[in-house]
Design a protein around this motif. Structure first.
Motif, PDB file in Angstrom:
ATOM      1  N   GLU A 201       0.819  -1.120   0.067  1.00 12.07           N
ATOM      2  CA  GLU A 201       0.096   0.094  -0.015  1.00 12.07           C
ATOM      3  C   GLU A 201       0.794   1.288   0.114  1.00 12.07           C
ATOM      4  N   LEU A 202       2.009   0.955   0.463  1.00 11.48           N
ATOM      5  CA  LEU A 202       3.001   2.246   0.231  1.00 11.48           C
ATOM      6  C   LEU A 202       3.497   2.593  -0.983  1.00 11.48           C
ATOM      7  N   ILE A 203       3.580   1.598  -1.768  1.00 16.27           N
ATOM      8  CA  ILE A 203       4.150   1.878  -3.326  1.00 16.27           C
ATOM      9  C   ILE A 203       3.510   2.706  -4.181  1.00 16.27           C
ATOM     10  N   THR A 204       4.098   3.606  -4.805  1.00 17.57           N
ATOM     11  CA  THR A 204       3.219   4.579  -5.508  1.00 17.57           C
ATOM     12  C   THR A 204       3.544   4.882  -6.863  1.00 17.57           C
ATOM     13  N   SER A 205       4.717   3.845  -7.339  1.00 19.93           N
ATOM     14  CA  SER A 205       5.084   3.864  -8.606  1.00 19.93           C
ATOM     15  C   SER A 205       5.625   2.466  -9.051  1.00 19.93           C
ATOM     16  N   VAL A 206       5.110   2.000 -10.085  1.00 14.52           N
ATOM     17  CA  VAL A 206       5.724   0.664 -10.779  1.00 14.52           C
ATOM     18  C   VAL A 206       5.954   0.892 -12.217  1.00 14.52           C
ATOM     19  N   VAL A 207       7.368   0.839 -12.473  1.00 18.53           N
ATOM     20  CA  VAL A 207       7.802   0.996 -13.889  1.00 18.53           C
ATOM     21  C   VAL A 207       8.083  -0.360 -14.651  1.00 18.53           C
ATOM     22  N   ASP A 208       7.596  -0.027 -15.810  1.00 19.85           N
ATOM     23  CA  ASP A 208       7.823  -1.565 -16.713  1.00 19.85           C
ATOM     24  C   ASP A 208       9.014  -1.229 -17.402  1.00 19.85           C
ATOM     25  N   VAL A 209      10.000  -2.091 -17.002  1.00 19.77           N
ATOM     26  CA  VAL A 209      11.285  -2.103 -17.703  1.00 19.77           C
ATOM     27  C   VAL A 209      11.612  -3.525 -18.377  1.00 19.77           C
ATOM     28  N   SER A 210      10.554  -4.251 -18.787  1.00 20.19           N
ATOM     29  CA  SER A 210      10.504  -5.426 -19.589  1.00 20.19           C
ATOM     30  C   SER A 210      11.690  -5.498 -20.774  1.00 20.19           C
ATOM     31  N   ALA A 211      11.579  -4.204 -21.409  1.00 23.44           N
ATOM     32  CA  ALA A 211      12.258  -3.985 -22.519  1.00 23.44           C
ATOM     33  C   ALA A 211      13.792  -4.094 -22.373  1.00 23.44           C
ATOM     34  N   PHE A 246       9.747  -5.583 -13.724  1.00 27.09           N
ATOM     35  CA  PHE A 246       9.350  -4.367 -13.089  1.00 27.09           C
ATOM     36  C   PHE A 246      10.076  -3.883 -12.105  1.00 27.09           C
ATOM     37  N   GLU A 247      10.068  -2.570 -12.014  1.00 24.37           N
ATOM     38  CA  GLU A 247      10.686  -1.902 -10.739  1.00 24.37           C
ATOM     39  C   GLU A 247       9.840  -1.056  -9.884  1.00 24.37           C
ATOM     40  N   SER A 248       9.762  -1.089  -8.561  1.00 27.86           N
ATOM     41  CA  SER A 248       8.893  -0.298  -7.725  1.00 27.86           C
ATOM     42  C   SER A 248       9.579   0.785  -6.936  1.00 27.86           C
ATOM     43  N   PRO A 259      -0.004  12.395 -10.970  1.00 24.58           N
ATOM     44  CA  PRO A 259      -0.556  11.376 -10.462  1.00 24.58           C
ATOM     45  C   PRO A 259      -0.330  10.852  -9.022  1.00 24.58           C
ATOM     46  N   GLY A 260      -1.244  10.386  -8.247  1.00 27.37           N
ATOM     47  CA  GLY A 260      -1.036   9.512  -7.048  1.00 27.37           C
ATOM     48  C   GLY A 260      -0.319   8.291  -7.040  1.00 27.37           C
ATOM     49  N   THR A 261      -0.652   7.412  -8.428  1.00 23.49           N
ATOM     50  CA  THR A 261      -0.015   6.664  -8.623  1.00 23.49           C
ATOM     51  C   THR A 261       0.598   6.436 -10.103  1.00 23.49           C
ATOM     52  N   GLU A 262       1.870   6.121 -10.317  1.00 26.97           N
ATOM     53  CA  GLU A 262       2.686   6.372 -11.544  1.00 26.97           C
ATOM     54  C   GLU A 262       3.007   5.097 -12.055  1.00 26.97           C
ATOM     55  N   GLU A 263       3.067   5.528 -13.357  1.00 23.16           N
ATOM     56  CA  GLU A 263       3.981   4.384 -14.401  1.00 23.16           C
ATOM     57  C   GLU A 263       5.314   4.953 -14.888  1.00 23.16           C
ATOM     58  N   ASP A 264       5.528   6.341 -14.461  1.00 23.82           N
ATOM     59  CA  ASP A 264       6.695   6.909 -15.136  1.00 23.82           C
ATOM     60  C   ASP A 264       6.975   7.967 -14.233  1.00 23.82           C
ATOM     61  N   LEU A 265       8.386   7.681 -13.562  1.00 24.25           N
ATOM     62  CA  LEU A 265       8.870   8.720 -12.555  1.00 24.25           C
ATOM     63  C   LEU A 265       8.870  10.083 -13.092  1.00 24.25           C
TER      64      LEU A 265
END
Length: 270
Positions: A201-211, A246-248, A259-265
């Motif tokens: 619940e504390l994680i705000t951002s998850v970045v897709d780095v699969s490439a 993925f990196e969180s 935004p409160g939750t992000e996919e991009d820092l």
């Protein structure tokens, strides 16, 4: 004045740049963002040739540092990191080691001195986004905790970054990963404590780095002298891909509308 989009990662030792931020650094570089890695220590308390541990006969701390910094340069090239800045402090060793008492150890350097040097780098590079560890340094290592403290102090002193994040490992996935690794036949001689990792619940951002998984894997392999301590390198490839895709992060502060939750820092900055 508009500044070039810049990401700065503040890490404690050579090899720390890969697991929590390797994908982010590679992805950011691929997107045209300038990337800056600050490594605070030279890693003297890592393994020596043949797996000789710190404190054991034959362990040469200075040779370990030379080897690990060479590995860092290779890793940085694989992740396409644009700038590597070395603060050059001495590795403090794990919590409770005798090396904690060395006055040259990073954890013993006056905060004003080390934070002041980092603030100068922030003023030079003008990163909009800074990434470092949480208050516990992820797992309690004195140098990780110190890196956290100087990053916050330097950000406040310089007033440069618009956003600052902590690396995070979602707690929900840790047990699943360890169970899966054991089921695959890989031997692990420890279990993470129940409170290891970051509450989801504390994680705000998850970045897709699969490439960028391949670059991340190769960068981790570049730190070959510490390979015995990196159990992820012993996982089957499909598990590595799942773990590395993925990196969180936990957003510590934000001075722009985002935004409160992000996919991009860099949300709110592009």
């Amino acid at each position: 004045m508009t500044h070039e989009l810049t990401l700065m990662a503040v890490h404690a030792h050579p090899d720390d740049e890969v697991l929590g931020t390797g994908g982010l650094l590679a992805r950011s570089a691929a997107e045209g963002v300038r990337t800056v890695l600050v490594t605070c220590t030279n890693g003297e308390q890592g393994d020596d040739s043949g797996g000789v541990k710190p404190g054991e006969p034959g362990h040469d701390a200075e040779e370990v540092a030379r080897r690990r910094l060479a590995e860092l340069r290779e890793s940085a090239a694989l992740l396409d990191i644009g700038h590597v800045e070395l603060l050059g402090y001495r590795d403090s060793g794990m919590d409770g080691w005798a090396t904690n008492d060395d006055p040259r150890a990073f954890a013993n350097i006056p905060l004003g001195e080390s934070a002041g040097r980092l603030a100068e780098l922030m003023e030079r590079y003008r990163p909009q986004v800074v990434v470092t560890y949480d208050e516990n340094g992820g797992y309690g290592h004195p140098d990780h905790i110190r890196a956290h403290r100087i990053a916050l102090a330097a950000a406040e002193q310089s007033g440069v970054p618009d956003k600052l994040y902590y690396t995070a490992i979602p707690r929900s996935g840790i047990k699943q990963m360890f169970d899966a690794v054991r089921e695959s036949g890989v031997e692990i001689d420890f279990d993470p404590p129940d409170d290891f990792g970051t509450p989801d619940e504390l994680i705000t951002s998850v970045v897709d780095v699969s490439a960028h998984v391949d670059a991340k894997r190769k960068a981790l392999e570049a730190h070959a002298s510490q390979g015995e301590n990196i159990f992820l390198l012993r996982m089957p490839e499909e598990m590595q891909r799942a773990a590395f895709s993925f990196e969180s992060f936990v957003r510590r502060f934000c001075r722009v509308e985002a935004p409160g939750t992000e996919e991009d820092l860099f949300a709110g900055l592009r």
